[in-house]
Design a protein around this motif. Structure first.
Motif, mmCIF file in Angstrom:
data_model
loop_
_atom_site.group_PDB
_atom_site.id
_atom_site.type_symbol
_atom_site.label_atom_id
_atom_site.label_comp_id
_atom_site.label_asym_id
_atom_site.label_seq_id
_atom_site.Cartn_x
_atom_site.Cartn_y
_atom_site.Cartn_z
ATOM 1 N N UNK A 114 -10.310 8.297 -1.037
ATOM 2 C CA UNK A 114 -10.428 7.527 -2.266
ATOM 3 C C UNK A 114 -10.552 6.035 -1.985
ATOM 4 N N UNK A 115 -11.312 5.342 -2.846
ATOM 5 C CA UNK A 115 -11.266 3.881 -2.863
ATOM 6 C C UNK A 115 -10.556 3.421 -4.143
ATOM 7 N N UNK A 116 -9.745 4.335 -4.694
ATOM 8 C CA UNK A 116 -8.735 3.984 -5.704
ATOM 9 C C UNK A 116 -9.335 3.671 -7.066
ATOM 10 N N UNK A 117 -10.345 4.455 -7.468
ATOM 11 C CA UNK A 117 -11.015 4.233 -8.748
ATOM 12 C C UNK A 117 -11.035 5.504 -9.596
ATOM 13 N N UNK A 118 -9.910 6.209 -9.785
ATOM 14 C CA UNK A 118 -9.940 7.419 -10.610
ATOM 15 C C UNK A 118 -10.146 7.077 -12.082
ATOM 16 N N UNK A 171 0.805 -1.213 0.000
ATOM 17 C CA UNK A 171 0.000 0.000 0.000
ATOM 18 C C UNK A 171 0.843 1.270 0.000
ATOM 19 N N UNK A 172 2.022 1.206 0.612
ATOM 20 C CA UNK A 172 2.930 2.356 0.639
ATOM 21 C C UNK A 172 4.312 2.016 0.070
ATOM 22 N N UNK A 173 4.474 0.861 -0.512
ATOM 23 C CA UNK A 173 5.796 0.383 -0.920
ATOM 24 C C UNK A 173 6.237 1.054 -2.223
ATOM 25 N N UNK A 174 7.251 1.928 -2.184
ATOM 26 C CA UNK A 174 7.667 2.625 -3.410
ATOM 27 C C UNK A 174 8.255 1.698 -4.456
ATOM 28 N N UNK A 175 8.594 0.468 -4.088
ATOM 29 C CA UNK A 175 9.119 -0.471 -5.072
ATOM 30 C C UNK A 175 8.055 -0.909 -6.068
ATOM 31 N N UNK A 176 6.779 -0.813 -5.678
ATOM 32 C CA UNK A 176 5.697 -1.278 -6.560
ATOM 33 C C UNK A 176 4.552 -0.265 -6.673
ATOM 34 N N UNK A 177 4.717 0.906 -6.112
ATOM 35 C CA UNK A 177 3.600 1.822 -5.926
ATOM 36 C C UNK A 177 4.051 3.251 -6.228
ATOM 37 N N UNK A 178 3.271 3.963 -7.038
ATOM 38 C CA UNK A 178 3.590 5.359 -7.334
ATOM 39 C C UNK A 178 3.440 6.248 -6.108
ATOM 40 N N UNK A 233 -2.534 5.232 -3.843
ATOM 41 C CA UNK A 233 -1.669 4.172 -4.364
ATOM 42 C C UNK A 233 -2.061 3.828 -5.799
ATOM 43 N N UNK A 234 -1.060 3.672 -6.653
ATOM 44 C CA UNK A 234 -1.268 3.196 -8.023
ATOM 45 C C UNK A 234 -0.129 2.240 -8.343
ATOM 46 N N UNK A 237 -4.219 -4.233 -6.034
ATOM 47 C CA UNK A 237 -5.561 -3.847 -5.598
ATOM 48 C C UNK A 237 -6.182 -4.913 -4.697
ATOM 49 N N UNK A 238 -7.446 -4.699 -4.325
ATOM 50 C CA UNK A 238 -8.120 -5.618 -3.398
ATOM 51 C C UNK A 238 -8.839 -6.760 -4.103
ATOM 52 N N UNK A 239 -8.733 -6.823 -5.445
ATOM 53 C CA UNK A 239 -9.125 -7.991 -6.247
ATOM 54 C C UNK A 239 -10.624 -8.237 -6.349
#
Length: 538
Positions: free
Chosen positions: A471-475, A54-61, A79-80, A91-93
């Motif tokens: 956000x629930x991450x749906x832009x 959720x906060x990991x810069x290795x996989x997340x913008x 998170x993206x 994502x939460x799948x």
């Protein structure tokens, strides 16, 4: 200079599909550029591991919005996915297509070929539905959709019972005949692993000789000759590279990265580009405008029965569920935190459901800064009932700050900026309390923890959801589709208005948001977009 027929920017939910379909016939050479790295990471593949990403810069913008007055001045965390599979890898799948009326609305606005009946064959072809095929569902497709009815935490069934007591029907399939009601969420998982767009589409494509995937490759500029896109400039290992597209450049960067790259390349609001010293290739004020997103909030309760908190928090519980997952690929780690949910109307005047529900059999009231402690929940038996709005009327924007492609854009959600959105959410949180007061839930609730029993009046409830929701991450919709070039960015065949050799295939083209989680519709968009590209280059 490298030469390819097609260059795809972004290996996310849509881009992976486009890569697979454009390369399948063997006639076209395809380059895929992904700014992130591999998806072969344990916490990416383990479904409940997304709390770790959720906060990991290795996989997340790890985007951050501007301070938003609608959210009590909070700057929301966005998170993206920045890896193969994009946001489908973090994502939460939850697998939700949206309502028939969503897509029929797209078509009614002039977007021929985008009605529900047009898209249903694609949705069916995409999926391998564990529950079986029928009039609405498919088997044998690339995305495995898991039926979780026998796997959920027992409290989830109490939530469903409370929903029925509150007047909602039990819905066995949110992607079937109708969406309204409460039920168990289906997930895009397989054998206890996340089944992302990378697994389903890109990995098969990468085995072909006509496909090249470059990871850690940040697209910095679309190259134009006049009004025709001819290639891409990208940064990899500190060096600038260029690649030429003989047929098309296909943008699949998503609702943040796609408008950002267009603007960096001279396509967007003319005044903004001139102010930043970027030569205008094609002026279009709608690039980065019309941002829509779903907003959500949780109400959290302390329970009288054990929840997943008692399973996941102690070291021995972690060890047991870890062994269960490693040996059997089952248990809590093989699922999403959202096991049950549903869709409801905030009042009888609504023609169709306008709110989505989520039930989580654990709670995280005590998070650590910079963490989402799904794997270390609260030390008492807690659970949450959450919701998000389906079709908010608030509109925001995503615009570049500078002409440096390494700088994150300015994200302005304008959350709850209309009276309609505020009134809907107020009615929705009151319904959450109604759900919690039903006998099936009341029997197991010791107390409401958040927002707490002192939050009662309308003003207090509104102040609470402004402060706590996000956000629930749906832009979506930052490069929206439409037939009128003065009001949109792409036409119904996803070609960028006013330019040649350039198409956008991702959730940024949605004319309006859909009612539910956006990943399935993004994958559908990739499938349909690729079909249209192949038709145009037959």
């Amino acid at each position: 200079m490298q030469d390819y027929d097609f260059i795809i920017i972004g290996a996310g939910s849509a881009g992976c599909v486009v890569a697979e379909k454009l390369s399948a016939g063997g006639r076209h050479s395809v380059l895929v550029l992904e700014a992130g790295g591999t998806d072969r990471r344990f916490f990416v593949q383990m479904p409940l591991g997304y709390g770790k990403t959720f906060f990991d810069p290795a996989v997340n913008w790890n985007y951050k919005t501007e301070a938003d007055p609608g959210l009590a001045g909070n700057a929301d965390h966005w998170p993206r996915g920045k890896l193969l599979g994009g946001s489908s890898s973090i994502n939460a799948m939850v697998w939700i297509r949206g309502q028939r009326e969503d897509f029929d609305g797209w078509a009614a606005a002039g977007n021929s070929g985008w009605s529900y009946d047009d898209l249903l064959p694609i949705f069916k072809a995409i999926e391998d539905n564990e529950a079986g095929a029928d009039e609405w569902r498919g088997r044998g497709g690339p995305i495995h959709v898991t039926d979780n009815r026998s796997r959920v935490h027992p409290l989830t069934h109490r939530f469903l019972e409370a929903g029925e007591q509150a007047g909602l029907a039990l819905n066995q399939d949110f992607n079937g005949a109708a969406q309204e009601g409460v039920g168990i969420y289906q997930l895009n998982t397989k054998d206890g692993r996340r089944w992302s767009a990378a697994h389903a589409f890109l990995r098969p494509a990468m085995k072909r000789a006509n496909v090249r995937v470059e990871t850690d490759a940040l697209a910095t500029k679309i190259l134009f000759e006049g009004s025709r896109a001819t290639g891409i400039e990208y940064l990899k290992n500190g060096r600038t590279h260029t690649a030429r597209a003989g047929r098309e450049v296909v943008l699949c960067g998503g609702s943040v990265n796609t408008p950002q790259l267009l603007q960096l390349s001279g396509v967007g609001p003319a005044d903004l580009l001139r102010d930043l010293g970027i030569p205008v290739v094609h002026a279009n004020a709608h690039v980065g405008a019309n941002l829509q997103d779903h907003l959500g909030i949780n109400y959290t309760y302390k329970g009288r029965l054990p929840t997943l908190n008692q399973t996941l928090r102690p070291w021995w519980g972690k060890m047991l569920v870890g062994m269960q997952y490693l040996l059997l690929s089952t248990g809590p780690l093989s699922m999403s935190m959202n096991q049950g949910g549903g869709f409801f109307r905030t009042d009888a005047t609504q023609a169709r459901p306008n709110m989505q529900l989520y039930f989580q059999a654990f709670s995280t009231v005590l998070p650590k800064p910079g963490e989402r402690p799904i794997l270390t929940p609260d030390p008492w038996p807690g659970f949450s009932i959450g919701l998000s709005n389906c079709r908010p009327s608030s509109r925001g924007s995503i615009m570049i700050r500078t002409k440096n492609p390494l700088d994150h854009p300015r994200i302005v959600p304008n959350a709850y900026s209309t009276d309609t959105d505020v009134a809907e959410m107020l009615a929705a949180v009151k319904f959450l309390r109604k759900l919690a007061s039903m006998p099936a839930m009341r029997e197991v609730i010791e107390q409401e923890v958040l927002p707490g029993p002192k939050c009662v009046s309308d003003d207090e409830l509104i102040a609470d959801f402004r402060k706590r929701s996000g956000t629930v991450y749906h832009p979506v919709s930052t490069c929206r589709m439409g037939v009128d070039a003065s009001q949109s960015v792409v036409d119904p065949r996803l070609k960028v208005h006013g330019l040649d050799g350039l198409r956008i295939v991702d959730a940024s083209i949605f004319p309006d948001n859909i009612s539910g989680n956006t990943n399935a519709a993004s994958i559908m968009t990739g499938w349909k977009g690729a079909e249209m590209i192949l038709e145009d280059h037959a």
